[in-house]
Write an enzyme that holds these catalytic residues in place. Structure first.
Site, PDB file in Angstrom:
ATOM      1  N   LYS A  78       0.861  -1.189   0.000  1.00  0.00           N
ATOM      2  CA  LYS A  78       0.000   0.000   0.000  1.00  0.00           C
ATOM      3  C   LYS A  78       0.892   1.231   0.000  1.00  0.00           C
ATOM      4  O   LYS A  78       1.668   1.453   0.926  1.00  0.00           O
ATOM      5  CB  LYS A  78      -0.899  -0.001   1.228  1.00  0.00           C
ATOM      6  CG  LYS A  78      -1.772   1.249   1.304  1.00  0.00           C
ATOM      7  CD  LYS A  78      -2.811   1.145   2.382  1.00  0.00           C
ATOM      8  CE  LYS A  78      -3.639   2.419   2.449  1.00  0.00           C
ATOM      9  NZ  LYS A  78      -4.676   2.339   3.483  1.00  0.00           N
TER      10      LYS A  78
ATOM     11  N   LYS B 217      -2.144  -1.617  -3.902  1.00  0.00           N
ATOM     12  CA  LYS B 217      -3.017  -0.441  -3.872  1.00  0.00           C
ATOM     13  C   LYS B 217      -2.193   0.822  -3.968  1.00  0.00           C
ATOM     14  O   LYS B 217      -1.193   0.901  -3.249  1.00  0.00           O
ATOM     15  CB  LYS B 217      -3.772  -0.478  -2.537  1.00  0.00           C
ATOM     16  CG  LYS B 217      -4.675   0.676  -2.257  1.00  0.00           C
ATOM     17  CD  LYS B 217      -5.301   0.530  -0.899  1.00  0.00           C
ATOM     18  CE  LYS B 217      -6.097   1.790  -0.614  1.00  0.00           C
ATOM     19  NZ  LYS B 217      -6.455   1.913   0.758  1.00  0.00           N
TER      20      LYS B 217
HETATM   21  C1  PBG Z   1      -7.330   3.716   5.372  1.00  0.00           C
HETATM   22  C2  PBG Z   1      -7.746   3.387   3.980  1.00  0.00           C
HETATM   23  C3  PBG Z   1      -7.593   4.257   2.914  1.00  0.00           C
HETATM   24  C4  PBG Z   1      -8.146   3.634   1.810  1.00  0.00           C
HETATM   25  C5  PBG Z   1      -8.603   2.379   2.220  1.00  0.00           C
HETATM   26  N1  PBG Z   1      -8.329   2.247   3.576  1.00  0.00           N
HETATM   27  C6  PBG Z   1      -7.084   5.637   2.869  1.00  0.00           C
HETATM   28  C7  PBG Z   1      -5.747   5.935   3.405  1.00  0.00           C
HETATM   29  O1  PBG Z   1      -4.899   5.060   3.566  1.00  0.00           O
HETATM   30  O2  PBG Z   1      -5.549   7.098   3.715  1.00  0.00           O
HETATM   31  C8  PBG Z   1      -8.213   4.264   0.463  1.00  0.00           C
HETATM   32  C9  PBG Z   1      -9.179   3.701  -0.494  1.00  0.00           C
HETATM   33  C10 PBG Z   1      -9.512   4.599  -1.626  1.00  0.00           C
HETATM   34  O3  PBG Z   1      -8.896   5.663  -1.857  1.00  0.00           O
HETATM   35  O4  PBG Z   1     -10.432   4.239  -2.351  1.00  0.00           O
HETATM   36  N2  PBG Z   1      -6.874   2.744   6.171  1.00  0.00           N
END
Ligand code: PBG
Length: 327
Positions: free
Chosen positions: A198, A251
C-alpha cells in the site's frame, strides 16, 4: 518481401479474437467497496465520487438485495464514524456498541454466502486521522501500541461474521498478531487479505473525504510505502505471507500495475488490486465531460489488472460492471 508472419490473422474476426483472448472478466472477480453511515436512514452522495454513497442500514440493506441479485459475490465495508466517538486510541473500533459490527452481523445473517471483507485500521475511528496511535509529544505513529488495537478490532469483526479481515494500516507485524489472535479464538476460517503493498498515494483523496478521515497533521509516509520503490513491495508481501496472510493486495491499481505483476509472478498467493477512489474520480470526471467512454474505459482498466496478474479487483465501478458483464 514475402510476408510469412502476420499477427493480424489472429485479430481478423471477433470469434478468432475471442478464441485467442488470454484474459476475461467475470462478475465473481469483483469486490465492491461500500461506505456505511451511522444514521440508519442516511443516504449521502460523496461529492468527489459521483454514484457512490454513504448509506445507513436501511438503504444499504435494500441496495445489497439488488446487487446480490445482479451477481455480486463480495463487499468491503468502510464505516463513517461520528466525530464525538473518535478518540486517540480508536477505541470505538472494538466497542460492542459499534454500529459497523451490528451491520456486519445483519448482512451475514441475510446473505450468508456473500463474502464480507472489513477494514482494519485506526483512521476512521481516530481523532488524529492516522492509521495508528499517534505519540502526543513526538507526533510519531506508534507501531506496537497500534497492534494491540488492531488485534481487538479484528477479533470484534471476525466475531460479527466478517469473512475476510482487511488490515489496511501498514503497521509492521500486524498480520502475525491478527492471525495468531484469530487462531487462538478459533476463527480458523477467517481469512486475511493484507494490504501488503500500500503506497503513500495522492489517489486516496476522495476516500478520505468520504469518511472524513484525513490526517489532522502530518502525512502517512512513515507507514505507507514510497511510490518511488518497487522492491519493497516484494519484501512486504513476503513478510505478510510468512506471517499468515491468505491474499495479498496492491493499492492503488492502475499506476501500480508493475507491482501487481511483480507479486503475481513471484508469489503463489492470490493477488488482489484496489482501484482506489482517485482512480474512480478521474474516470468519472472525464466521462462526465464526454472526453472518454466510461463503460469501455472501466472494462479496459479492469482487464489490465487481470493481465498484470490480479485474481480479484476491488472497484467502486463494481455495481456498473455487474451490469456491463450481463449485457
Ligand atoms: C485507510 C484506507 C484508505 C483507503 C482504504 N483504507 C485511505 C488511506 O490510507 O488514507 C483508500 C481507499 C480509496 O482511496 O479508495 N486505512
Amino acid at each position: 518481401m514475402k510476408q510469412l508472419k502476420r499477427p493480424r490473422r489472429l485479430r481478423n474476426s471477433k470469434f478468432i479474437r475471442e478464441l485467442c483472448a488470454e484474459n476475461s472478466l467475470r462478475v465473481s472477480d469483483f469486490i465492491y467497496p461500500m461506505f456505511c453511515h451511522f444514521d440508519i436512514d442516511a443516504k449521502e452522495e460523496i461529492s468527489s465520487m459521483p454514484g457512490q454513497f454513504r448509506q445507513g442500514r436501511n438503504h444499504l440493506i435494500k441496495d445489497l438485495k439488488e446487487l446480490v441479485a445482479n451477481g455480486l459475490h463480495a463487499i468491503c465495508l468502510f464505516p463513517l464514524v461520528e466525530e464525538n466517538l473518535k478518540d486517540s486510541q480508536g477505541s470505538y473500533s472494538f466497542n460492542e456498541a459499534n454500529y459497523y459490527l451490528d451491520l456486519i452481523k445483519e448482512i451475514k445473517d441475510l446473505y450468508p454466502e456473500l463474502l464480507i471483507m472489513t477494514d482494519v485500521a485506526l483512521d476512521p475511528y481516530s481523532s488524529d486521522g492516522h492509521d495508528g496511535i499517534v505519540d502526543k509529544k513526538s507526533g510519531k505513529i506508534l507501531n506496537d501500541e497500534s497492534l494491540i488495537v488492531l488485534e481487538k478490532m479484528s477479533l470484534a469483526q471476525a466475531n460479527a461474521g466478517a469473512d475476510i479481515i482487511g488490515p489496511s494500516d501498514m503497521m509492521d507485524g500486524r498480520i502475525r498478531v491478527i492471525r495468531e489472535a484469530l487462531e487462538r479464538e478459533n476463527f480458523i476460517d477467517t481469512m486475511i487479505m493484507s494490504y501488503s503493498a500500500k503506497y503513500a498515494s495522492s489517489y486516496y483523496g476522495p476516500f478520505r473525504e468520504a469518511l472524513n478521515s484525513a490526517p489532522k497533521s502530518g502525512d502517512k509516509k512513515t507507514y505507507q510505502m514510497d511510490p518511488r520503490n518497487l522492491k519493497v513491495a516484494l519484501k512486504e508481501a513476503r513478510l505478510d505471507v510468512a506471517e499468515g496472510a491468505d491474499i495479498l493486495m496492491v493499492k492503488p491499481g492502475l499506476p501500480y500495475l508493475d507491482v501487481v505483476s511483480l507479486l503475481a509472478r513471484n508469489l503463489t498467493q492470490p493477488i488482489s488490486v484496489y482501484q482506489v477512489s482517485g482512480e474512480y474520480a478521474m474516470i468519472k470526471a472525464a466521462s462526465e465531460k464526454g472526453w472518454i467512454d466510461e463503460e469501455s474505459v472501466v472494462l479496459e482498466s479492469a482487464m489490465s489488472f487481470k493481465r498484470a496478474g490480479a485474481s480479484m479487483i476491488l472497484s467502486y465501478f463494481t455495481r456498473d460492471i455487474l451490469k456491463y458483464l450481463q449485457s
